[in-house]
Design a protein around this motif. Structure first.
Motif, PDB file in Angstrom:
ATOM      1  N   UNK A 100       0.754  -1.171   0.073  1.00  0.00           N
ATOM      2  CA  UNK A 100       0.095   0.070   0.066  1.00  0.00           C
ATOM      3  C   UNK A 100       0.897   1.354  -0.098  1.00  0.00           C
ATOM      4  N   UNK A 101       0.211   2.484  -0.260  1.00  0.00           N
ATOM      5  CA  UNK A 101       1.122   3.677  -0.151  1.00  0.00           C
ATOM      6  C   UNK A 101       1.312   4.022   1.317  1.00  0.00           C
ATOM      7  N   UNK A 102       2.315   4.726   1.511  1.00  0.00           N
ATOM      8  CA  UNK A 102       2.819   4.746   2.948  1.00  0.00           C
ATOM      9  C   UNK A 102       1.863   5.861   3.825  1.00  0.00           C
ATOM     10  N   UNK A 103       0.925   6.633   2.853  1.00  0.00           N
ATOM     11  CA  UNK A 103       0.051   7.337   3.719  1.00  0.00           C
ATOM     12  C   UNK A 103      -1.122   5.965   4.454  1.00  0.00           C
ATOM     13  N   UNK A 322      18.054  16.284 -18.136  1.00  0.00           N
ATOM     14  CA  UNK A 322      16.483  16.981 -18.300  1.00  0.00           C
ATOM     15  C   UNK A 322      15.611  15.707 -18.487  1.00  0.00           C
ATOM     16  N   UNK A 323      15.816  14.517 -17.870  1.00  0.00           N
ATOM     17  CA  UNK A 323      14.867  13.642 -17.890  1.00  0.00           C
ATOM     18  C   UNK A 323      14.315  13.166 -16.640  1.00  0.00           C
ATOM     19  N   UNK A 324      13.026  13.672 -16.483  1.00  0.00           N
ATOM     20  CA  UNK A 324      12.478  13.273 -15.074  1.00  0.00           C
ATOM     21  C   UNK A 324      11.827  12.082 -14.866  1.00  0.00           C
ATOM     22  N   UNK A 325      12.439  11.164 -14.308  1.00  0.00           N
ATOM     23  CA  UNK A 325      11.595   9.821 -13.956  1.00  0.00           C
ATOM     24  C   UNK A 325      11.492   9.778 -12.348  1.00  0.00           C
ATOM     25  N   UNK A 326      11.345   8.684 -11.874  1.00  0.00           N
ATOM     26  CA  UNK A 326      11.251   8.361 -10.266  1.00  0.00           C
ATOM     27  C   UNK A 326      12.108   7.262  -9.823  1.00  0.00           C
ATOM     28  N   UNK A 327      12.624   7.441  -8.868  1.00  0.00           N
ATOM     29  CA  UNK A 327      13.153   6.463  -8.123  1.00  0.00           C
ATOM     30  C   UNK A 327      12.435   5.606  -7.581  1.00  0.00           C
ATOM     31  N   UNK A 328      11.769   4.758  -8.371  1.00  0.00           N
ATOM     32  CA  UNK A 328      10.524   3.789  -7.927  1.00  0.00           C
ATOM     33  C   UNK A 328       9.237   4.596  -7.499  1.00  0.00           C
ATOM     34  N   UNK A 329       9.572   5.098  -6.163  1.00  0.00           N
ATOM     35  CA  UNK A 329       8.392   6.063  -5.845  1.00  0.00           C
ATOM     36  C   UNK A 329       8.932   7.267  -5.229  1.00  0.00           C
ATOM     37  N   UNK A 330       8.372   8.499  -5.692  1.00  0.00           N
ATOM     38  CA  UNK A 330       8.655   9.758  -5.180  1.00  0.00           C
ATOM     39  C   UNK A 330       8.542   9.993  -3.718  1.00  0.00           C
ATOM     40  N   UNK A 331       7.707   9.259  -3.410  1.00  0.00           N
ATOM     41  CA  UNK A 331       7.144   9.546  -1.589  1.00  0.00           C
ATOM     42  C   UNK A 331       8.496   8.583  -0.995  1.00  0.00           C
ATOM     43  N   UNK A 332       9.411   7.802  -1.527  1.00  0.00           N
ATOM     44  CA  UNK A 332      10.409   7.242  -0.895  1.00  0.00           C
ATOM     45  C   UNK A 332      11.477   7.440  -1.273  1.00  0.00           C
ATOM     46  N   UNK A 333      12.078   8.816  -1.210  1.00  0.00           N
ATOM     47  CA  UNK A 333      12.998   9.280  -2.232  1.00  0.00           C
ATOM     48  C   UNK A 333      14.443   8.594  -1.550  1.00  0.00           C
ATOM     49  N   UNK A 334      14.696   8.648  -0.077  1.00  0.00           N
ATOM     50  CA  UNK A 334      15.854   8.242   0.116  1.00  0.00           C
ATOM     51  C   UNK A 334      15.929   6.769   0.448  1.00  0.00           C
ATOM     52  N   UNK A 335      15.075   6.207   1.053  1.00  0.00           N
ATOM     53  CA  UNK A 335      15.132   4.856   1.248  1.00  0.00           C
ATOM     54  C   UNK A 335      14.756   3.825   0.032  1.00  0.00           C
ATOM     55  N   UNK A 336      15.210   2.520   0.136  1.00  0.00           N
ATOM     56  CA  UNK A 336      14.646   1.942  -0.896  1.00  0.00           C
ATOM     57  C   UNK A 336      13.295   1.610  -0.877  1.00  0.00           C
ATOM     58  N   UNK A 337      12.495   1.597  -1.965  1.00  0.00           N
ATOM     59  CA  UNK A 337      11.000   1.437  -1.986  1.00  0.00           C
ATOM     60  C   UNK A 337      10.647   0.213  -1.133  1.00  0.00           C
ATOM     61  N   UNK A 338       9.631   0.523  -0.472  1.00  0.00           N
ATOM     62  CA  UNK A 338       8.955  -0.770   0.482  1.00  0.00           C
ATOM     63  C   UNK A 338       8.263  -1.535  -0.394  1.00  0.00           C
ATOM     64  N   UNK A 339       7.687  -1.111  -1.681  1.00  0.00           N
ATOM     65  CA  UNK A 339       7.123  -2.165  -2.335  1.00  0.00           C
ATOM     66  C   UNK A 339       8.164  -3.252  -3.060  1.00  0.00           C
ATOM     67  N   UNK A 340       9.269  -2.456  -3.635  1.00  0.00           N
ATOM     68  CA  UNK A 340      10.149  -3.310  -4.168  1.00  0.00           C
ATOM     69  C   UNK A 340      10.875  -4.404  -3.352  1.00  0.00           C
TER      70      UNK A 340
END
Ligand SMILES: *Cc1c(COP(=O)(O)O)cnc(C)c1O
Length: 390
Positions: A100-103, A322-340
């Motif tokens: 689920x989303x972290x919220x 100039x290419x904007x993508x997300x490191x898996x999830x932007x809500x989880x910028x520093x830590x590794x994604x909890x989903x992955x």
């Protein structure tokens, strides 16, 4: 290097539609502004705009206007709704998933101790598919305790794009007397929604995920829940968001999305297919996370890829081009994604780099080609990658 900015992070925020911006301008220029809670002519006018928007939104998704409450977005919606349900419906058991989303997850974890609630997580496999037999088993077991149960499962996963079988989950919940909340943030405005066919008691949405303004969303609370439990009217509990411009923008964005669903989906799906094709063609041993390369079982605008290199700075290197993508999830910028973390094994996590690419109506084929071109330059320069292909 291109001086064109390529935005491929639409699952975290979409650009506003020009019609929405136009509506904003019109309202501002006409000076129809006032606090909607003020009783004078301008105040009543503002309040009226809000009520008209509420009605139009409810018509689009087929529910009653009294079931819609405006919030500042998905995060506030999820936090409020879970806290509200747990408190006023005296919930003793919560069933959710680790994807689920972290919220949602953080809210559940934070109230768990305080309210002495038992939390269960539905199992998932390495593609992020939820084990609904497990859900059924948990419900069967705790149902006997005759305490109130809440199930909270999202419709579309924001990181890997998986579309969960919400109809089946809703059905299982109903059969087992459980309340059901769903985070619909990545669903509403991209897929057709008919609330009457949805077996949800509560859901959350957010306008900036479907070309509306940032900072506005709404939650849905099924009417009979408020009535049946004889609660104070929810209006007395919520200090509803009265962001007039946001609410108007939300309604406008939803209305246009609703009219253009099929056409826009077709356009974006084409980009996703093309991107998958180029990725497979250009990158040795590339993998896709979750079901994101399954065109039927994942969202048409989310793609999550895993490359056989170690490069924590990949998203930053792309940004420098100039290419904007997300490191898996932007809500989880520093830590590794909890989903992955929950779908991949430790070795995979350690030896690969994942990024999320998410498309919108504002992207075109050139964006995809430039993205691949820059990605190639970065990856082919990685000695680690060269060793693997030789
Ligand atoms: C973005 C997102 C949220 C948070 O919504 P905001 O409006 O940005 O607070 C919640 N859930 C999901 C699935 C999301 O993608």
């Amino acid at each position: 290097m291109t001086n064109k900015f390529i935005y491929l992070d639409n699952a975290s925020n979409c650009r506003m539609r020009k019609e929405v911006i136009k509506l904003y301008k019109k309202i501002l220029v006409k000076k129809n502004y006032s606090n909607p809670l003020s009783f004078h002519t301008y105040g009543r006018k503002s309040k009226n705009y809000i009520e008209i928007s509420r009605e139009k939104i409810s018509n689009i998704i087929n529910c009653d206007p009294s079931e819609i409450f405006f919030t500042s977005g998905g995060t506030e919606g999820n936090i409020f709704i879970i806290k509200y349900i747990v408190k006023y419906l005296n919930i003793k058991y919560i069933i959710t998933s680790k994807l689920e989303h972290l919220s949602v997850l953080n809210t559940i974890i934070s109230i768990k101790k305080k309210k002495k609630i038992k939390v269960f997580f539905i199992k998932n496999n390495n593609l992020g598919i939820l084990n609904l037999k497990h859900l059924y088993k948990i419900l069967k077991k705790i149902k006997k305790k005759k305490k109130n149960i809440l199930v909270s499962i999202m419709y579309v996963n924001n990181e890997i794009g998986n579309i969960n079988d919400i109809n089946k989950i809703g059905y299982i919940c109903k059969k087992n007397n459980s309340f059901f909340h769903s985070d619909l943030v990545q669903f509403i405005g991209h897929f057709k929604l008919n609330v009457k066919n949805l077996l949800c008691d509560f859901f959350t949405s957010s306008a900036h995920k479907f070309y509306g303004p940032l900072g506005i969303g709404f939650i849905y609370i099924k009417k009979n829940i408020n009535d049946k439990l004889n609660l104070n009217k929810i209006n007395n509990i919520i200090l509803e968001n009265k962001n007039l411009y946001g609410i108007l923008g939300l309604y406008k964005a939803l209305e246009i999305s609703n009219n253009l669903f099929l056409k826009e989906k077709k356009k974006i799906l084409k980009l996703k297919k093309y991107c998958i094709f180029l990725l497979k063609k250009n990158f040795f041993n590339i993998k896709f996370n979750g079901l994101s390369n399954n065109l039927k079982k994942s969202s048409f605008y989310i793609l999550n890829i895993r490359l056989p290199i170690i490069d924590d700075l990949l998203h930053i290197k792309l940004d420098l081009k100039n290419i904007m993508i997300s490191k898996s999830s932007s809500c989880n910028f520093i830590n590794q994604s909890h989903v992955l973390k929950n779908i991949l094994n430790k070795k995979s996590i350690r030896n690969t780099t994942s990024i999320r690419i998410s498309f919108s109506i504002f992207n075109n084929i050139i964006d995809i080609e430039l993205f691949i071109y820059e990605l190639k330059k970065i990856i082919y320069n990685n000695s680690n990658y060269l060793i693997k292909i030789n």
